[in-house]
Write an enzyme that holds these catalytic residues in place. Structure first.
Site, PDB file in Angstrom:
ATOM      1  N   SER A 162     -35.275 -48.849  -0.430  1.00  0.00           N
ATOM      2  CA  SER A 162     -35.893 -48.089   0.553  1.00  0.00           C
ATOM      3  C   SER A 162     -35.178 -48.419   2.024  1.00  0.00           C
ATOM      4  O   SER A 162     -35.881 -48.539   3.091  1.00  0.00           O
ATOM      5  CB  SER A 162     -37.320 -48.580   0.915  1.00  0.00           C
ATOM      6  OG  SER A 162     -38.193 -48.506  -0.349  1.00  0.00           O
ATOM      7  N   LYS A 168     -29.066 -40.538  -8.401  1.00  0.00           N
ATOM      8  CA  LYS A 168     -29.869 -40.799  -9.554  1.00  0.00           C
ATOM      9  C   LYS A 168     -30.107 -39.393 -10.295  1.00  0.00           C
ATOM     10  O   LYS A 168     -29.166 -38.523 -10.106  1.00  0.00           O
ATOM     11  CB  LYS A 168     -31.401 -41.293  -9.033  1.00  0.00           C
ATOM     12  CG  LYS A 168     -31.300 -42.565  -8.074  1.00  0.00           C
ATOM     13  CD  LYS A 168     -32.526 -43.239  -8.149  1.00  0.00           C
ATOM     14  CE  LYS A 168     -32.468 -44.547  -7.183  1.00  0.00           C
ATOM     15  NZ  LYS A 168     -33.520 -45.154  -7.260  1.00  0.00           N
ATOM     16  N   ASN A 211     -26.682 -43.251  -4.290  1.00  0.00           N
ATOM     17  CA  ASN A 211     -27.110 -42.938  -5.385  1.00  0.00           C
ATOM     18  C   ASN A 211     -28.003 -41.854  -5.692  1.00  0.00           C
ATOM     19  O   ASN A 211     -29.048 -42.214  -5.246  1.00  0.00           O
ATOM     20  CB  ASN A 211     -27.792 -44.643  -5.971  1.00  0.00           C
ATOM     21  CG  ASN A 211     -28.118 -44.340  -7.353  1.00  0.00           C
ATOM     22  OD1 ASN A 211     -27.819 -43.460  -8.075  1.00  0.00           O
ATOM     23  ND2 ASN A 211     -28.830 -45.347  -7.979  1.00  0.00           N
ATOM     24  N   GLU A 263     -30.519 -55.434  -5.087  1.00  0.00           N
ATOM     25  CA  GLU A 263     -31.611 -54.623  -4.918  1.00  0.00           C
ATOM     26  C   GLU A 263     -32.897 -55.125  -5.542  1.00  0.00           C
ATOM     27  O   GLU A 263     -33.129 -54.866  -6.806  1.00  0.00           O
ATOM     28  CB  GLU A 263     -31.421 -53.043  -5.892  1.00  0.00           C
ATOM     29  CG  GLU A 263     -30.084 -52.519  -5.253  1.00  0.00           C
ATOM     30  CD  GLU A 263     -29.989 -50.870  -5.606  1.00  0.00           C
ATOM     31  OE1 GLU A 263     -29.884 -50.202  -4.741  1.00  0.00           O
ATOM     32  OE2 GLU A 263     -30.011 -50.636  -6.742  1.00  0.00           O
ATOM     33  N   HIS A 290     -27.770 -50.868 -12.800  1.00  0.00           N
ATOM     34  CA  HIS A 290     -28.968 -50.642 -11.702  1.00  0.00           C
ATOM     35  C   HIS A 290     -30.384 -50.839 -12.445  1.00  0.00           C
ATOM     36  O   HIS A 290     -30.317 -50.536 -13.793  1.00  0.00           O
ATOM     37  CB  HIS A 290     -29.117 -48.909 -11.491  1.00  0.00           C
ATOM     38  CG  HIS A 290     -29.853 -48.770 -10.466  1.00  0.00           C
ATOM     39  ND1 HIS A 290     -31.241 -48.547 -10.827  1.00  0.00           N
ATOM     40  CD2 HIS A 290     -29.696 -48.410  -9.127  1.00  0.00           C
ATOM     41  CE1 HIS A 290     -31.925 -48.241  -9.612  1.00  0.00           C
ATOM     42  NE2 HIS A 290     -31.129 -48.125  -8.647  1.00  0.00           N
ATOM     43  N   GLU A 327     -32.941 -49.427 -12.635  1.00  0.00           N
ATOM     44  CA  GLU A 327     -33.572 -48.506 -13.865  1.00  0.00           C
ATOM     45  C   GLU A 327     -32.688 -48.455 -15.155  1.00  0.00           C
ATOM     46  O   GLU A 327     -33.535 -48.063 -16.025  1.00  0.00           O
ATOM     47  CB  GLU A 327     -33.431 -47.030 -12.969  1.00  0.00           C
ATOM     48  CG  GLU A 327     -34.467 -46.703 -11.847  1.00  0.00           C
ATOM     49  CD  GLU A 327     -33.980 -46.250 -10.626  1.00  0.00           C
ATOM     50  OE1 GLU A 327     -33.059 -45.302 -10.449  1.00  0.00           O
ATOM     51  OE2 GLU A 327     -34.459 -46.362  -9.692  1.00  0.00           O
ATOM     52  N   GLY A 377     -37.613 -47.370  -4.105  1.00  0.00           N
ATOM     53  CA  GLY A 377     -38.213 -46.136  -4.138  1.00  0.00           C
ATOM     54  C   GLY A 377     -39.612 -46.407  -3.634  1.00  0.00           C
ATOM     55  O   GLY A 377     -40.469 -45.419  -4.061  1.00  0.00           O
TER      56      GLY A 377
HETATM   57  P1  PGA Z   1     -34.118 -46.030  -2.859  1.00  0.00           P
HETATM   58  O1  PGA Z   1     -33.179 -46.445  -4.017  1.00  0.00           O
HETATM   59  O2  PGA Z   1     -33.261 -46.328  -1.591  1.00  0.00           O
HETATM   60  O3  PGA Z   1     -34.736 -44.883  -2.937  1.00  0.00           O
HETATM   61  O4  PGA Z   1     -35.129 -47.098  -2.573  1.00  0.00           O
HETATM   62  C1  PGA Z   1     -32.190 -47.395  -4.176  1.00  0.00           C
HETATM   63  C2  PGA Z   1     -31.369 -47.780  -5.219  1.00  0.00           C
HETATM   64  O5  PGA Z   1     -32.181 -47.353  -6.302  1.00  0.00           O
HETATM   65  O6  PGA Z   1     -30.226 -47.467  -5.289  1.00  0.00           O
END
Ligand code: PGA
Length: 250
Positions: A213, A11, A9, A167, A95, A97, A173
């Site tokens: 992460s 983003k 992803n 997640e 997601h 976010e 992140g």
């Molecule tokens: P990350 O994000 O690996 O940077 O923690 C994962 C995601 O939001 O899909």
């Protein structure tokens, strides 16, 4: 046998030329990946040139979202028909976010998931609790109700085209990964929740990814868990070598 998937992803990262370069690097390195489907999810603006870069490879293309309408006066939105016409076969939906910053509700996700399925686009439905919910011991309830609110509206046949991504919001992140045990127990609960509605076989065949992460150093332990079928990778997917190293962790 359920499919193992490692999906990147991206983003809101990379310019179009940088994204195309990244896609080409992923394609070049993908030859070393066995028994695991690679998926990349670049921003909308990158989909056409990245689709071109992926041509002839086994790397699949995903969008990061789609609209909850089919077409018309919805300025700034991108319909499922559009992502289909450009060669996407997957679409990340729900997601955290999107849920957190753009008011994405389970009700909207029901509509989006159905629109995607009608076009044979496989939704990667994200679920997960935030830190407050985890600390209050509500993580199982939060995740299973997200699953029920959206996926229980589907038929068992439709469910065969769904990928779930667990997640935990507190791990996205942040550099804080869920331990393999923490992830496994939620993945098992998700699978049980699916079995309760759709039967053991459908649940057994559903790919459930872990995200938050995930990186080359922890992927092996996570992917060794019996209910973890791959990863949805954010930060580490922006480096082709790390992304591929994660996929090679099987
Ligand atoms: P990350 O994000 O690996 O940077 O923690 C994962 C995601 O939001 O899909």
């Amino acid at each position: 046998m359920r499919k193992k998937i490692v999906a990147g992803n991206w983003k809101m990262n990379t310019t179009v030329p940088q994204g195309v370069e990244l896609a080409k690097e992923v394609v070049a390195l993908s030859k070393d990946v066995k028994d695991c489907l690679l998926v990349v999810a670049p921003p909308f603006t990158h989909l056409a040139p990245v689709a071109e870069a992926l041509k002839g490879s086994k790397v699949a293309l995903a969008a990061q979202n789609c609209a909850d309408h089919t077409s018309g006066a919805y300025t700034g939105e991108v319909a499922v028909d559009m992502i289909d016409s450009i060669g996407c076969t997957y679409c990340i939906l729900g997601h955290s976010e999107r849920r957190q910053y753009y008011g994405e509700t389970d009700e909207k996700l029901v509509v989006k998931v159905k629109l995607a399925l009608e076009k044979n686009i496989k939704p990667i439905l994200c679920v997960g609790e935030n830190l407050e919910e985890r600390e209050a011991g509500k993580h199982f309830d939060v995740v299973t109700s997200q699953i029920k609110n959206v996926l229980y509206t589907l038929t068992a046949e439709e469910m065969k085209n769904i990928v779930v991504a667990y997640e935990p919001v507190w791990a996205i992140g942040t550099g804080k990964t869920a331990t393999a045990e923490q992830a496994q127990e939620i993945h098992a609960a998700i699978r049980k929740c699916l079995a309760d509605k759709f039967g053991a076989q459908v649940a057994e065949d559903t790919t459930i990814l872990y995200g938050g992460s995930c990186k080359p150093s922890n992927a092996k332990e996570l992917f060794a868990q019996k209910d973890i079928d791959g990863g949805l990778i954010g930060g580490a997917a922006l480096k082709a070598a790390d992304f591929i190293a994660i996929a090679q962790s099987y």
